[in-house]
Structures are given as structure tokens and as C-alpha cells.
Write an enzyme that holds these catalytic residues in place. Structure first.
Site, mmCIF file in Angstrom:
data_model
loop_
_atom_site.group_PDB
_atom_site.id
_atom_site.type_symbol
_atom_site.label_atom_id
_atom_site.label_comp_id
_atom_site.label_asym_id
_atom_site.label_seq_id
_atom_site.Cartn_x
_atom_site.Cartn_y
_atom_site.Cartn_z
ATOM 1 N N GLU A 84 0.804 -1.218 0.000
ATOM 2 C CA GLU A 84 0.000 0.000 0.000
ATOM 3 C C GLU A 84 0.846 1.283 0.000
ATOM 4 O O GLU A 84 0.586 2.203 -0.754
ATOM 5 C CB GLU A 84 -0.909 -0.044 1.238
ATOM 6 C CG GLU A 84 -1.798 1.159 1.422
ATOM 7 C CD GLU A 84 -3.104 1.058 0.665
ATOM 8 O OE1 GLU A 84 -3.203 0.214 -0.244
ATOM 9 O OE2 GLU A 84 -4.017 1.828 0.975
ATOM 10 N N ASP A 85 1.874 1.315 0.827
ATOM 11 C CA ASP A 85 2.602 2.570 1.027
ATOM 12 C C ASP A 85 3.949 2.649 0.317
ATOM 13 O O ASP A 85 4.518 3.732 0.204
ATOM 14 C CB ASP A 85 2.843 2.815 2.534
ATOM 15 C CG ASP A 85 1.534 3.049 3.279
ATOM 16 O OD1 ASP A 85 0.521 3.341 2.601
ATOM 17 O OD2 ASP A 85 1.518 2.912 4.512
#
Ligand code: MN
Length: 741
Positions: A84-85
Site C-alpha cells: 500500500e505505502d
């Protein structure tokens, strides 16, 4: 789990905790690699709190280690935000670690993407997706819970609006699931933190009420503890005593949802006694009840009847010294572990036992039947109902189920408050629900609307013949599960009924098309209800054809024409086409009979046996009346051999002139109303003239005899008529020629 309140700052703390239950070097190095991978990928990223991002991951991994999960789950805890990051690909994780870890991280990312990122109106839909994504692997839920716990602890750093969104989602999605998994430490903290952000005023009000009398309460508890300690030491039972802090959220629920005053909350003062065996639990209970007066209706035996989240304990409330009211919980060490870590305590990672996620998932679904239900409604609802309905089902049927009912065999079924025998029946099996006709609760037959109580033993009476629910049940049932299944079954049933109506409509259209001509209708129906014919017009069965006729998706005229012109039908030739087409003249002079050696003789047909072309015939010379033609087998001429002459049909003449002949037939049939009318209608339909009718019945045998004198061209025509009677009129036993005396 005492470390709940402290923030973990170093990987070493995680490592130390892991080493307390993981001894294999490869497990430790696997976890270390995951930590280093995460630290590198999140390098330069910071949380809103100002801390380096890795602090979040260290805390998540630490909570997971507290639950004693396996190395893959801890590694996934470190890596859970890399997709996700940091834009890490699943394949990269699979290559660096393994497929299992990569799949876990991907699943957690999917849930994260759904979290608190949508507008209010889509929240139900989103919450549903979160549950569905989590239901597939229990480890995903546990990682998400650890992730959410740390996010809630650091929620103060978020903007106000986001705080509310996250807190609401936590209260609606994560706390209930932590509760249902029995992970009470996480559940309580998530609830308290959510309340703090959602209803700050009430949160702080309760906190202040608690602190106001904290010292007083502390003293009371201490006095009580000492008394109980003395009591149990005399009995030589091993035990450990601890005071219990009631969570702010649970007080909030009692005060604001159940509208009790703070002073009325019994279990503010609570003691927990932990011992070694089940037997000791009951012994301790006995000693305490002997020394203090228990409050009636407050004793709960969750050892004999565990909660659906596997929680076990004895609960009792008693009046202590100075009139103080205490709640006492008595349980074993193992039960206490389960009370804190729930499902995680049951499925703690075991080294040297190869881990099979699918097998564990299956085991969990078996033990936690509500979890199986979660998985099943998640699968079911993925296609059908709306997100709101799904969330409603979850809330009512799973999260709020707190009444425990027993089957006659002792299986515990958990149902929400207000549930009825019908909810119980549907929960056991949908089919049992549909077939319910009665319920016996604790040996007494009760109405299906009876509200069940914990401990009731319910035996459902079912019908062998009908499996159709009653529409009124929708007003009785409490669970969405039962309601949905009743609705579905009724819909199916109504569709079936509706279909039958449509079929009948199609049949009516056909009958009208055939001018309600019963005989013709029968013939056409007979033709239509034939596999080959139906195939030729592309229908599976005659009902489908009728539906198409009723829907006007097929042309009834075309179908009937095809049925009437069908080759097989022509062979049967029940409707005699030539009867309509050819006009015939009766030749009065010649009768179509050849009399060898005699050119001109007056010929007539005998009325006793009415011969027709095709019959074997003989000529009978009568005095003054010329020659009478009889059938060769006519009983009336048997004794007259001397007066008989051989004759035969002139078939050329017959073919050319198509003369009609009288024929007598006798029909024997099962007696019933309208039989004669039906036969006469058929004759009219076949364009066969009827000259006389005679009918009578045998009352003893319920048999009717109908004698007809009809006009036919020849024997084959007569045979057709007889066949038509057989096939078109119900209850025909025999159709025969007969001779009059
Ligand atoms: Mn995270």
C-alpha cells in the site's frame, strides 16, 4: 498483556517477545528479515505522530507476538503496509519471503484500501467488503486488529473528521469481530478508544465517575480480597486473585443504552479468581456462596455452556461486607488465556507442527460456528442482498447473539435476544426451518412465536410432506438468516404457482384457438405432448410451450398447424380430412356389391348386422324382397346356409362412389357424467352422422353401454372412428361392432 498501555520503540523488544515462544533460529531470522525489509522500504516515511513509520510496524508485530502467532503472521505484520505505502509488488514479497506471506500482505492491503476512505453512504457497502475480505483467512483479521489497535492508540494525531470516521469503523467492524473472536483485550481497548473520539463528553464523564470513588472502591476490593483469600486458603485450593477494571465502554452501554444509574451497575467491583481445574472452579464457587449471599439470577455457568467465542468462566454476583456488591469470576488459567486472547489462545503457533492455513481455517470454522456463518453469509451476500442487509445480518445474527439454546442432543445454538423456535429451526438447517410445524421447549409444546431463553432445550417438530414456510413467520422471526430463507422459499413457491397459472393460461389460449372443441383439443394436445414434436418446435416440454404461448413469444396458430400436419398424426388420421373435402353422393341404384352370375337383383343391406365395405359378406335370398346382404359372421343367418349366395364388394365401385353405410357399434365405458355428450361431440367433430343412440348403465359395475348406429364409408373408416373413441374419451373399456336380433 500488561504491555497494552506502553508504546514499543525497538525491534529488540519484539524479538525478545518472539523468542519467548519461538525457539527455532530460522523463525527468528525470518522475522528479522521481514523487519529489515520493512525498515528499508519505509525509510524516510513518518507517521502523523512524527515518529518514523517503522514504529507502527514494530508495535503491530509486537501485538501479534503477544498473541503468539506464527513467524509468517509476524513477518506479514511487519510487511503489511509495503504494498500500500511503498509500491512493493506481491511477487517481490513472494520471492523475498514466501507465497504465504505475500498472500497475507496482499489480503491485508485489500482491507486497508477499503478502510475509512469512503463517504458515509458507502460505509455499509465498505464494511461488508472488509468482512468479506477478512473472512477468508483468520490471520488477516488478526493482523488487521493489531494494525487497527495501534492506529487507534495514535488516533490523536489525525484530523478531527478522520478521527470520527476511523473510530466509527472501529466500533462497527473491528471491535465486534475482536469480541466474537474472544480477543477481549483488544476488543475492550478498541471500544474505549472509539468512544473517546465519538462521544468524548460521555467518555470523560464516566472516567471521572470512576476516578471519584476510585480509592473507596480500591479499599472495598482489598478488604474483600483478603476475606476470600483466607476462605480459600483454609480449603487448600490453589488460586490467584486479581481485581478487575471494568471498561469505560461497558459502563457506557449500561448507563446510556440500558439506562441504568452509575450506582446501579453491579459489576463495578469485581474480583477474578484463577485456579487450576474445572472442579476447583465449582468448589471455589461453593465456598463463596456458603459465605456470601448470591444475588438471584446473576449466576452464569459459562464452563458448562461456553460463549460462542469460546469464553469459559463462572460468574456470580454477591452481597459483600458492608452491603457492597461484587461480581466474582472464577476460571482456570487456560480459560483466562482464552478470555484474553480468544481464538488466538486456541490456535497458538506450535513449533515443529507444519502450519496449514487452510486446515486451521477449517478448524476455526468448526469450533466457532458463528465464524462459519460469517464466511457463509459473506459468500452468499456477495451476490445477493444489499450491503445494509448484510451488515444487519452480521449485527443481529452474529454480533448480538447472546442467547444460548440447546438441541435435544446438547448442541449449543446461539441466537439474538428475542429469537423464537423458528429462528432456532432455521439455524439448525434451512430445510428444518421450512418444514417446522411445532416446537417443544423444555418438554412443552409452545407457539412458534415463543421467545427463547438461555438454557432452553428446543425440539422442533417437522412435517414430512410440506416444505413451504408460512408467510406469517416473517412477522415472528428475529434473525435475518431465518427471514431471508423464508423470503427466498416463498418467492420460489410463488414463482412456481405463478408458472402454473401461466401454463394454464397458455392452455386456455390453445383451447380457444381450437374453438373449445374438446376432441380436437385432445388430439392436438396428444400430438404436442410428444418429445419429437416438441423438439421440432424447439420446446423442452409442453409446459414451456404453454408458457411461450401465454407470453405470446410463440405463435399458437403455427404450432397448431404443425401439430395437425405432423406426419405421424396423418397416419393416425383421427380427424378425417377427406370427410370435409369430398362430397359424396349416395348411389341408390347400385349398392357396390357383386353377385356372381346374377346381373340384376334387388339388393339391400341387412339391418341386423349392417355390413360395410371391408366386411366379409354373404347374400341372403329372401322371399319377395330380393337379396339381403349380411356380414358373413352374422348370427341371424347361421341356420340359413341353403339360402345364402356368395357375394363380394365391388371395390372399384366403392372407391369411386364412397357410399356411406350404416354401422352399429357398442361402446363400453366407465360410467360418468357427460360420457354420452362427449362421445356425440366427438362424432360430430369427426363429421360422422349418428342415426340412433341407445345408452344404458349397469349400476353394480358402474359400467355404461352406449350403442350407436353411425354412417361410415368402409371398415377402415369405422376402425378410425373406433380408435378415435378409444383415444379421446376417458374410461373407454371396449368399442365393438354388434348385431341386432
Ligand atoms: Mn498499518
Amino acid at each position: 498483556m500488561s504491555s497494552r498501555t506502553k508504546n514499543i520503540e525497538t525491534f529488540d523488544e519484539v524479538l525478545a517477545l518472539c523468542k519467548s515462544y519461538l525457539s527455532k533460529e530460522e523463525s527468528i531470522s525470518f522475522i528479522t528479515r521481514a523487519y529489515e525489509f520493512a525498515r528499508e522500504k519505509h525509510e524516510g516515511q513518518f507517521r502523523k505522530t512524527g515518529e518514523p513509520y517503522i514504529i507502527h510496524l514494530i508495535n503491530v508485530a509486537y501485538y501479534l507476538a503477544e498473541l503468539q502467532v506464527g513467524p509468517s503472521t509476524i513477518a506479514a505484520g511487519f510487511l503489511h503496509d509495503t504494498i500500500e505505502d511503498c509500491g512493493v509488488k506481491k511477487t517481490e514479497l513472494a520471492a523475498a519471503f514466501n507465497e504465504d506471506v505475500a498472500t497475507l500482505v496482499e489480503a491485508v492491503s485489500k482491507v486497508s484500501q477499503l478502510s475509512y476512505k469512503t463517504e458515509e453512504e458507502f460505509q455499509a457497502e465498505n464494511h461488508r467488503k472488509i468482512f468479506i475480505a477478512m473472512a477468508k483467512d483468520i490471520r488477516v483479521i488478526i493482523i488487521k486488529l493489531a494494525d487497527r489497535l495501534h492506529n487507534m492508540r495514535t488516533l490523536y494525531a489525525q484530523p478531527l473528521e478522520k478521527q470520527k470516521k476511523i473510530a466509527k469503523e472501529t466500533l462497527e467492524v473491528y471491535a465486534p469481530i475482536a469480541h466474537r473472536l474472544g480477543i477481549n483485550t483488544i476488543k475492550s481497548e478498541l471500544e474505549d478508544l472509539s468512544l473517546k473520539y465519538l462521544e468524548a463528553d460521555k467518555y470523560y464523564y464516566i472516567a471521572s465517575l470512576l476516578s471519584q470513588k476510585e480509592n473507596e472502591r480500591f479499599r472495598t476490593i482489598e478488604v474483600m480480597s483478603t476475606r476470600i483469600e483466607t476462605l480459600l486458603k483454609e480449603q487448600n485450593i490453589p488460586f490467584k486473585l486479581s481485581g478487575r477494571v471494568k471498561s469505560i465502554y461497558s459502563i457506557y452501554k449500561k448507563m446510556y443504552l440500558k439506562e441504568r444509574r452509575f450506582e446501579e451497575i453491579y459489576d463495578l467491583q469485581a474480583l477474578r479468581i484463577i485456579t487450576d481445574t474445572d472442579t476447583h472452579c465449582y468448589e471455589i464457587l461453593g465456598h463463596i456462596h456458603a459465605a456470601y449471599r448470591p444475588i438471584p439470577g446473576r449466576f452464569k455457568d459459562y464452563i458448562a455452556m461456553p460463549k460462542p467465542n469460546l469464553y469459559q468462566s463462572l460468574h456470580t454476583t454477591l452481597v459483600g461486607d458492608d452491603g457492597n456488591i461484587f461480581e466474582i469470576q472464577i476460571r482456570t488459567k487456560l480459560m483466562d488465556d482464552v478470555a484474553e486472547a480468544g481464538v488466538a489462545a486456541h490456535w497458538r503457533y506450535k513449533e515443529n507442527v507444519s502450519y496449514d492455513p487452510a486446515a486451521e481455517q477449517k478448524q476455526i470454522e468448526e469450533r466457532l460456528h458463528w465464524f462459519r456463518e460469517l464466511v457463509s453469509i459473506s459468500n452468499e451476500e456477495e451476490q445477493s442482498s444489499t450491503a445494509k442487509e448484510y451488515m444487519e445480518s452480521l449485527r443481529k445474527d452474529i454480533f448480538e447473539a447472546n442467547v444460548y439454546i440447546l438441541t435435544p442432543k446438547g448442541r449449543v445454538i446461539d441466537l439474538p435476544n428475542g429469537a423464537t423456535p423458528l429462528d432456532f429451526a432455521y439455524k439448525i438447517h434451512t430445510e428444518i426451518g421450512h418444514r417446522t410445524i411445532g416446537a417443544v421447549v423444555n418438554g412443552v409444546l409452545v407457539p412458534l412465536s415463543t421467545v427463547l431463553k438461555t438454557g432452553d432445550v428446543v425440539d422442533i417438530r417437522t412435517s414430512k410432506t410440506t416444505a413451504i414456510p408460512n408467510e406469517d413467520w416473517l412477522k415472528i422471526v428475529k434473525t435475518n438468516y431465518a427471514r431471508n430463507h423464508i423470503k427466498k422459499a416463498l418467492m420460489r413457491y410463488n414463482n412456481q404457482q405463478r408458472r402454473e397459472e401461466i401454463i394454464a393460461m397458455g392452455r386456455n389460449i390453445l383451447e380457444e384457438h381450437l374453438n373449445n372443441d374438446k376432441a380436437l383439443i385432445r388430439q392436438v394436445l396428444k400430438r404436442m405432448d410428444d418429445k419429437k414434436f416438441l423438439q421440432s418446435v424447439n420446446f423442452e416440454d409442453i409446459d414451456t410451450l404453454f408458457v411461450a404461448v401465454a407470453n405470446k413469444s410463440t405463435n399458437i396458430g403455427n404450432i397448431v398447424d404443425r401439430a395437425l400436419n405432423d406426419e405421424d398424426l396423418k397416419k393416425e388420421k383421427v380427424v378425417t380430412p377427406f370427410a370435409k373435402e369430398k362430397t359424396r353422393e349416395r348411389n341408390a341404384n347400385k349398392m357396390g356389391v357383386l353377385v356372381p352370375g346374377i346381373d340384376s337383383v334387388a339388393i339391400s343391406f341387412s339391418q341386423c348386422c349392417s355390413p360395410i365395405p371391408g366386411d366379409k359378406i354373404v347374400g341372403y335370398i329372401s322371399k319377395g324382397q330380393g337379396m339381403k346382404i349380411h356380414r358373413a359372421d352374422c348370427p341371424n343367418i347361421k341356420a340359413e346356409e341353403k339360402r345364402l349366395l356368395p357375394v363380394e364388394w365391388d371395390y372399384d365401385y366403392v372407391a369411386e362412389h364412397s357410399t356411406l353405410h350404416y354401422a352399429d357399434i357398442q361402446i363400453r365405458a366407465r360410467e360418468r357424467n357427460g360420457l354420452l355428450v362427449e362421445i356425440l361431440n366427438l362424432m360430430s367433430q369427426l363429421k360422422v352422422s349418428v342415426n340412433s343412440v341407445n345408452s344404458y348403465k349397469h349400476d353394480t359395475t358402474f359400467t355404461a353401454i352406449v350403442q350407436l348406429c353411425i354412417q361410415v364409408y368402409d371398415l377402415s373408416h369405422l376402425n378410425e372412428v373406433c380408435t378415435a373413441i378409444h383415444t379421446n374419451v376417458n374410461g373407454i373399456q371396449a368399442v365393438t361392432r354388434f348385431s341386432r336380433n
